[in-house]
Write an enzyme that holds these catalytic residues in place. Structure first.
Site, PDB file in Angstrom:
ATOM      1  CE1 TYR A  21      33.918  39.448  40.922  1.00 55.04           C
ATOM      2  CE2 TYR A  21      35.479  40.265  39.375  1.00 55.04           C
ATOM      3  CZ  TYR A  21      35.522  39.555  40.630  1.00 55.04           C
ATOM      4  OH  TYR A  21      36.754  39.041  41.218  1.00 55.04           O
ATOM      5  CE1 TYR A 154      40.172  40.394  42.704  1.00 58.87           C
ATOM      6  CE2 TYR A 154      42.023  41.447  41.278  1.00 58.87           C
ATOM      7  CZ  TYR A 154      40.800  40.458  41.487  1.00 58.87           C
ATOM      8  OH  TYR A 154      40.544  39.891  40.331  1.00 58.87           O
ATOM      9  CG  ASP A 255      49.227  41.045  43.344  1.00 57.19           C
ATOM     10  OD1 ASP A 255      49.989  41.584  42.125  1.00 57.19           O
ATOM     11  OD2 ASP A 255      48.091  40.578  43.420  1.00 57.19           O
ATOM     12  CE  LYS A 284      44.533  44.944  36.709  1.00 51.03           C
ATOM     13  NZ  LYS A 284      44.407  44.025  37.912  1.00 51.03           N
TER      14      LYS A 284
HETATM   15  C1  LIG Z   1      44.169  42.592  38.429  1.00 52.85           C
HETATM   16  C2  LIG Z   1      44.946  42.257  39.571  1.00 52.85           C
HETATM   17  C3  LIG Z   1      45.156  40.639  39.546  1.00 52.85           C
HETATM   18  C4  LIG Z   1      44.896  39.640  38.398  1.00 52.85           C
HETATM   19  O1  LIG Z   1      45.124  39.830  37.517  1.00 52.85           O
HETATM   20  P1  LIG Z   1      44.266  39.382  36.083  1.00 52.85           P
HETATM   21  O2  LIG Z   1      45.112  39.639  34.814  1.00 52.85           O
HETATM   22  O3  LIG Z   1      43.087  40.136  35.984  1.00 52.85           O
HETATM   23  O4  LIG Z   1      44.365  37.865  36.372  1.00 52.85           O
HETATM   24  C5  LIG Z   1      46.090  40.385  40.728  1.00 52.85           C
HETATM   25  N1  LIG Z   1      46.526  41.232  41.545  1.00 52.85           N
HETATM   26  C6  LIG Z   1      46.355  42.643  41.436  1.00 52.85           C
HETATM   27  C7  LIG Z   1      46.808  43.362  42.534  1.00 52.85           C
HETATM   28  C8  LIG Z   1      45.384  43.035  40.323  1.00 52.85           C
HETATM   29  O5  LIG Z   1      45.172  44.375  40.447  1.00 52.85           O
END
Ligand SMILES: *Cc1c(COP(=O)(O)O)cnc(C)c1O
Length: 434
Positions: A21, A154, A255, A284
């Protein structure tokens, strides 16, 4: 090649390198990290105030749960390096990937049985969406191809994940004509311990009912909405989603890229609710922050549905799918995590953050202070002055990266009590400065 001086490095960085960003050329001067060990980042030069080592309050964005240069993780990478760093995954397989997939199936909720290994979180979300859309297409309901989510979420930065990020907090206005039009319910009511608001539930159901014929799936971040605003909600809303999705024939995607592997206080945030989604995304902390790797897991019902389709395969296959180095270190990270009482460590950090941040609510301009699992959040009533807040934290010897109106921390699980206190003090100092 001789090492670059810090000044040269920063000049080249500003001229050529995009940051998350960030503008081009860069306008703020990033800290140059020389190395990292345990919970500390070692900088090339001291920051204002003289500190050269900063305690990492961010776990490199939720990832480095065991800290840096962990001997077990270092060894796992070295050992795998001695066999192979990578081989293609089309037509070939290998133990690190198979072992990891089987392990993920074992530790995630029961009906999740099949694993797609992706190379980043955003791609895992893409694949999760593709699984859902293709499932409905394969079983003869191709009109079911929209997604429903709640605001404040997100899910990543590639286009389809962007379409389910918060439409105001995200970058939607830039992409009006480009992003698929998804459906948005209001943000879930705040508070992990808050009882379910029946009004919210009936509004959500009404929206779902009205669109059930075109809905492929509901996608949400369970319990913790991360980069969309660091908000926490009750697991009761996850049980609500499970029930509504079952009633109206809609798939449910969690997610857990940020919440997975203990961060929210349960191994997976779904466990707080005692339910399972149809698809779960992980990323992550999956490799303990060593290498980029993510996964989308689904049920047999989805996989079988796709297999009955006109195109009976899941048409996705990244070049670096199932990268052996990443899988090997993910396996070692899971061994480390599950081989200890991780819940005790998360609770210890949680208590340390609660105690350390209690004074922050007295700071003028602070709107809310909240802690969930090993996550601490101070929300201001105005946008954070990021350079000032960052510097104030660095003077306390801590690395923080605030955004919007939020100063927040999710320390590595190995952070000692003194360092947790230091992080909390730095968050408070950043709130005063920012
Ligand atoms: C960080 C994140 C993503 C994206 O993951 P990247 O490895 O940065 O592409 C998707 N969903 C959630 C909830 C996240 O915290």
């Amino acid at each position: 090649m001789p090492p670059l001086s810090a000044d040269t490095l920063i000049a080249l960085d500003r001229a050529h390198v995009w940051h998350p960003y960030g503008p081009m050329p860069g306008t703020v001067t990033p800290y140059v990290v020389e190395s990292a060990s345990g919970v500390r980042l070692r900088l090339a030069e001291p920051v204002a105030g003289g500190q050269r080592e900063l305690v990492d309050g961010m776990s490199s964005w939720w990832a480095a749960i065991h800290g840096y240069r962990h001997p077990v993780l270092d060894e796992a990478v070295r050992e795998q390096l001695g066999r192979m760093s990578h081989v293609m995954f089309g037509g070939l397989t290998h133990e690190p990937a198979v072992r990891l997939a089987a392990r993920l199936v074992e530790i995630t909720p029961e009906p999740l049985r099949h694993v797609f290994l992706a190379d980043s979180g955003s791609v895992a979300v893409e694949v999760a969406m593709k699984m859902c859309l293709q499932y409905w297409q394969s079983i003869g309901r191709p009109q079911k191809r929209r997604l429903l989510t709640w605001r404040g979420g997100y899910h990543g930065d590639t286009f389809h994940p962007m379409s389910v990020c918060d439409p105001d907090g995200g970058m939607h206005h830039l992409w009006g004509g480009v992003l698929p039009g998804q459906l948005f319910a209001p943000e879930p009511p705040a508070g992990f311990d808050a009882p379910l608001d029946p009004e919210y539930a009936s509004q959500f159901e009404e929206l779902m009912e009205r669109h059930a014929d075109e809905l492929a799936a509901v996608i949400v971040e369970p319990v913790v909405q991360g980069a969309g605003g660091m908000r926490f909600h009750s697991p009761a809303y996850l049980r609500m989603l499970r029930e509504l999705c079952d009633r109206h024939g809609v798939l449910l995607v969690f997610d857990e890229i940020a919440t997975g592997f203990g961060r929210s206080g349960a191994l997976f945030a779904a466990d707080h609710a005692g339910i399972s989604p149809d698809v779960m995304c992980l990323g992550k902390a999956l490799t303990g922050g060593y290498l980029t790797l993510a996964a989308a897991l689904c049920t047999s019902e989805i996989a079988d549905g796709i297999s009955r389709g006109e195109m009976p395969v899941l048409a996705h296959g990244p070049t670096f799918m199932g990268n052996p180095l990443a899988c090997a270190v993910a396996n070692a990270s899971l061994d480390l995590l599950l081989g200890q009482d991780w819940a005790v460590e998360v609770k210890r950090i949680s208590s340390g953050l609660s105690a350390g941040l209690s004074a922050a609510s007295e700071v003028p301009g602070v709107r809310d202070v909240r802690v969930q699992g090993a996550i601490g959040v101070v929300q201001l009533d105005h946008p954070v002055d990021v350079p000032a807040a960052t510097e104030a934290a660095a003077r306390e010897g801590v690395w923080l990266r605030p955004f919007r109106d939020l100063i927040y921390t999710m320390p590595p699980y190995v952070t000692g009590d003194e360092d947790v206190a230091r992080i909390a003090a730095a968050v408070t100092a950043a709130a005063v400065a920012g």
